[in-house]
Design an enzyme around this catalytic site. Structure first.
Site, PDB file in Angstrom:
ATOM      1  N   GLU A   1      32.784  21.477  50.068  1.00 18.70           N
ATOM      2  CA  GLU A   1      33.204  20.060  50.506  1.00 18.70           C
ATOM      3  C   GLU A   1      31.859  19.224  51.561  1.00 18.70           C
ATOM      4  OE1 GLU A   1      36.413  20.580  53.991  1.00 18.70           O
ATOM      5  OE2 GLU A   1      36.889  22.609  52.306  1.00 18.70           O
ATOM      6  N   GLY A   2      32.284  18.432  51.738  1.00 14.90           N
ATOM      7  CA  GLY A   2      31.258  16.944  51.780  1.00 14.90           C
ATOM      8  C   GLY A   2      29.680  17.261  51.212  1.00 14.90           C
ATOM      9  N   LYS A   3      29.585  17.450  50.389  1.00 19.08           N
ATOM     10  CA  LYS A   3      28.973  17.088  49.442  1.00 19.08           C
ATOM     11  C   LYS A   3      28.691  16.364  48.629  1.00 19.08           C
ATOM     12  CE  LYS A   3      28.057  21.056  51.557  1.00 19.08           C
ATOM     13  NZ  LYS A   3      26.521  21.272  52.289  1.00 19.08           N
TER      14      LYS A   3
ATOM     15  N   SER B   1      33.374  15.416  45.108  1.00 17.14           N
ATOM     16  CA  SER B   1      35.416  15.597  44.728  1.00 17.14           C
ATOM     17  C   SER B   1      35.471  17.159  44.724  1.00 17.14           C
ATOM     18  CB  SER B   1      35.130  15.465  43.365  1.00 17.14           C
ATOM     19  OG  SER B   1      34.256  13.833  43.238  1.00 17.14           O
ATOM     20  N   SER B   2      34.825  17.596  46.379  1.00 22.21           N
ATOM     21  CA  SER B   2      35.611  18.940  46.956  1.00 22.21           C
ATOM     22  C   SER B   2      37.679  18.135  46.960  1.00 22.21           C
ATOM     23  CB  SER B   2      35.801  19.268  47.857  1.00 22.21           C
ATOM     24  OG  SER B   2      35.494  18.419  49.340  1.00 22.21           O
TER      25      SER B   2
ATOM     26  N   ASP C   1      36.704   9.839  40.531  1.00 20.43           N
ATOM     27  CA  ASP C   1      36.464  11.398  40.630  1.00 20.43           C
ATOM     28  C   ASP C   1      37.946  12.212  40.042  1.00 20.43           C
ATOM     29  OD1 ASP C   1      34.866  10.370  42.516  1.00 20.43           O
ATOM     30  OD2 ASP C   1      35.712  11.004  44.533  1.00 20.43           O
TER      31      ASP C   1
END
Length: 845
Positions: A500-502, A505-506, A551
């Site tokens: 997440e937060g990377k 596109s989690s 995404d």
């Protein structure tokens, strides 16, 4: 002794000390358990915002921010300190500064003044630094300043929120309280992180200037002191102050079973004391029966399932997911040890005698296109190896396994009605609640589904459960857009390996996997493109993040070893471009959290749509002038052709449909660098974007956000064409140059970050180092990806061992400079459509 006890806190010491007990002996560990058990005897916890896990407390009342009030006005403070009203003022409040540390004048932007708190009498400071008196009243100083540089603690967090002061912070090691306060600050757009090495070397300017672009938005109450005082007074005279809001269910969502398991040593289980297990029985998350026979010889293996539909396609992560499902069922039979509560809740989620549907959707690496997607650009996206799996089962409400608190709530509401129960694995890594449940009736307003706005408010009620909007929101979108009627209860297990937060596109992978699982379980025939568009609605309207559709399209329609080439008008797959075997793409995470829900991404999108509106209005004016004139206007071609071109631009739907040469010739000179929201609204009305709102009091950059998608579309078209060129260093150099140009354009829009810039610079250094020695480089280019402002970079290079070695070297050099080892994304996998779905059932021996 009969004395009432009240705790007022946003953390408890059992959680703080949990950091130190994992490697310690039983004696030290038992001390921490004793602390927790003592907390359990407390009558009331008055829980402050920004709280961490505190499941020891039985009765919890949430109170507002406790904030020290102001004694002097901003003008009074500045006058006393000899500061001009328009001066930019930084408060430096940072305990534990290195002895003999020298503050330097050049560390501040020109014209800035820094107020130093807690400086020693012997410390010399430059002329643009002012030492405050030891008894200076900090809240007054904060309210009179423009931003603060310091560490995150409750006092700092509460006061910068209350006085809407941007905070530039340096992360604190071994400070378990920090992530929860940091989430609170990030939620209200109140903070940015400064890398420790930049702090120590005085590289402050970019962070301070960036802080001024933040728009802190906390408008909640700050009268926690008065609220707490009243509760204490009531408690002292014997009045019962018991919250009816919290129960075992509250503790289940309180980062369950505390921070002990978050801080556990790898491969080592942590036993939880007996009093913690009460939360299991109160929520019904424990085993449904104590008299189940134990099968001591059964093995945890995905072969325990019969696959009724679908193919594993050799995907090891899918095999691992099936194995984890098998272990969930067998843990009921075999293990009496305490487990993660998310796994305990998941173990009773399904009826193992019935079919379970499984979908898989990968994250994506944005190779080219990025934020130009909502402007209609061509984009090139690569589906990653990391993916999200969703297991889903539908049951009649009378046969659904319900957690105990869910069943109790249903009985209160007079009868069994369909419910949604969701478990999300990995909650202990991201400080969110691991479970969520709601009645399907909560999605109804009479005979119709509730509005997206009401749904967004519903999911925002509890920040620890806001994540459920990405999952349950897919159900509402299917009800609203396709008229699907859900009468069964739905059980959903989410397990995502997409960090997440990377910027990979989690959220899209969760949405696509969830909707794919629902479609398979309910027999809905939704083509991949439409499914992606529906998932975009989840993110735009239910979650409230103004993302484009690339995404979801990449996650739904991508294929392994290929780049998805898509024109976002709104979502047309052009082709799947095979990645030439001589080249390779990697992703490197900067460690700086990215969010498309953040202010930077949204404000750039607003500026882009402002620019489009300006171009359309300018084109309309030129059409009017052309019709009234005998001569062609702004064009060297025939008047009729020129007028036709202008009319098409006056009706422009996607900014990327203007080629760069046309933009430069006709419109670039009239697009302002920036414009205030109220000035734009007064002159142009609206910007005609359905997912963002213009803030009249805010200034928006327009020229760079308008220029970016026009040139980015050209860069992506060129990039795609070059992929089919000969396998030469010249080809790779040209592709790399396009990526560098894209990266610089992001920065011009204000969507860069120090971490991603540092990584791109390291790639350039590798490339130039080899060239300077007369060799042929292995790495050729890099760019920030997705929404920007942190997250991940994409790197292009030769598909050879030396490239891999240089990528590892970049990771190590970045860690040496920042203390953070970048996550490496390397490898591809099929999208959700290519994977299809699995239908499984427990195999009886």
């Amino acid at each position: 002794m009969g004395v009432r006890s009240v705790c007022i806190a946003n953390f408890s010491w059992d959680f703080i000390y949990a950091e130190y007990i994992m490697e310690a002996g039983y004696h030290d560990r038992s001390i921490v358990w004793q602390i927790a058990e003592d907390y359990a005897h407390c009558d009331i916890l008055l829980r402050l915002p920004g709280y961490g896990p505190m499941p020891a407390f039985r009765n919890v009342i949430d109170v507002p921010l406790v904030v020290r009030g102001l004694r002097k006005s901003r003008s009074e403070v500045r006058k006393e300190l000899g500061l001009e009203e328009n001066a930019k003022v930084l408060v430096f409040n940072f305990g534990g500064q290195p002895a003999g540390w020298k503050l330097k004048q050049e560390w501040l932007p020109d014209g800035w003044i820094c107020l130093v708190c807690g400086a020693s009498n012997s410390q010399d400071v430059p002329p643009n630094f002012i030492k405050l008196a030891k008894d200076a009243y900090t809240p007054d100083v904060l309210a009179a300043s423009d931003c603060m540089l310091g560490k995150i603690g409750y006092g700092a967090a509460s006061e910068v929120l209350a006085y809407k002061l941007p905070l530039v912070f340096v992360r604190r090691d071994y400070f378990n309280e920090e992530p929860f306060l940091r989430n609170l600050l990030e939620h209200y757009q109140n903070s940015i992180e400064m890398i420790r090495s930049d702090f120590l070397t005085g590289h402050w300017k970019p962070y301070l200037l960036r802080a001024l672009t933040l728009r802190p938005c906390y408008n909640g109450p700050i009268n926690g002191g008065e609220v707490v005082a009243q509760i204490l007074q009531d408690t002292a005279i014997g009045k019962e102050c018991i919250s009816d809001k919290f129960s075992g269910a509250r503790r289940l969502q309180d980062a369950i079973v505390s921070g002990y398991q978050r801080q556990r040593a790898p491969g080592r289980d942590v036993r939880i004391p007996d009093w913690y297990s009460l939360s299991e029985t109160e929520t019904g998350a424990g085993p449904t029966s104590k008299n189940v026979a134990i099968n001591e010889t059964a093995a945890s293996c995905f072969e325990d399932f019969e696959i009724l539909h679908g193919d594993l396609q050799g995907l090891t992560d899918t095999m691992d997911f099936l194995k984890s499902l098998s272990e969930l069922n067998r843990n009921i039979l075999e293990s009496s040890e305490k487990q993660y509560q998310e796994r305990t809740a998941a173990s009773v989620l399904f009826d193992w005698e019935k079919e379970i549907y499984i979908a898989r959707a990968p994250g994506r690496l944005d190779v080219m296109g990025g934020i130009a997607d909502y402007s209609g650009s061509l984009v090139l996206q690569m589906p990653l190896r990391e993916a999200c799996h969703v297991a889903l089962q539908r049951n009649h409400p009378t046969k659904q396994n319900l957690w105990k608190h869910t069943r109790a709530r249903q009985l209160e509401n007079a009868g069994l009605a369909p419910v949604i129960q969701i478990v999300s694995f990995g909650s202990e890594l991201s400080n969110r609640a691991p479970t969520f449940d709601m009645g399907l009736s909560d999605f109804m307003d009479g005979e119709k589904p509730i509005s997206y706005e009401k749904a967004r408010e519903f999911f925002c009620q509890n920040p620890s459960q806001k994540w459920a909007a990405y999952v349950a929101g897919t159900i509402l979108v299917l009800m609203t857009e396709l008229g699907v009627q859900f009468t069964d209860s739905i059980s959903i297990l989410v397990s995502s390996a997409v960090p997440e937060g990377k910027g990979v596109s989690s959220s899209a992978s969760v949405e696509v996997a969830t909707m794919s699982a629902i479609a398979s379980a309910y027999g809905l025939n939704i083509n991949p493109r439409d499914l992606a568009l529906l998932c975009q609605k989840v993110e735009n309207h239910v979650v409230g993040a103004p993302c484009g559709v690339m995404d979801q399209m990449a996650s739904a329609c991508g294929e392994a070893n290929k780049l998805l080439a898509m024109v976002c008008q709104p979502a047309e797959v052009k082709e799947l471009v095979s990645i030439p075997t001589h080249m390779r793409f990697w992703g490197l995470d900067s460690g700086i959290r990215h969010s498309v829900g953040g202010g930077d991404y949204g404000s750039v999108r607003v500026g882009t749509y402002m620019g489009r509106k300006m171009i359309k209005c300018a084109a309309s004016d030129l059409v009017s002038e052309s019709l009234a004139s005998e001569a062609p206007v702004e064009s060297g071609c025939h008047k009729e052709n020129a007028t036709g071109l202008l009319k098409s631009e006056a009706a422009l739907e996607y900014l990327c449909n203007i080629p760069p040469h046309r933009y430069e010739a006709a419109y670039a000179k009239d697009i302002p660098e920036a414009i205030s929201g109220d000035a734009f609204l007064e002159k142009y009305g609206d910007h005609n974007d359905t997912v963002t709102v213009i803030d009249p009091k805010r200034s928006y950059s327009v020229k760079a956000p308008t220029r970016h998608p026009i040139y980015e579309n050209f860069r992506v078209e060129t990039f795609k064409t070059l992929l089919a060129a000969g396998s030469t260093d010249e080809q790779l150099s040209a592709l790399g140059e396009l990526m560098y140009q894209c990266h610089n354009s992001y920065s011009a829009c204000g969507l860069g970050s120090d971490g991603t810039d540092r990584l791109v610079n390291l790639v350039q250094e590798m490339q130039h180092r080899t060239i300077s020695k007369g060799g042929s480089p292995s790495l050729f280019g890099a760019k920030i990806t997705g929404g920007g402002s942190g997250g991940t970079i994409c790197v292009i290079g030769k598909n050879c061992s030396r490239s891999s070695e240089e990528i590892v070297e970049i990771q190590q050099r970045y860690k040496a400079a920042t203390g953070y080892l970048p996550i490496l994304f390397d490898g591809l996998s099929p999208g959700a459509a290519k994977f299809g779905y699995l239908k499984i059932r427990w195999r009886h021996s």
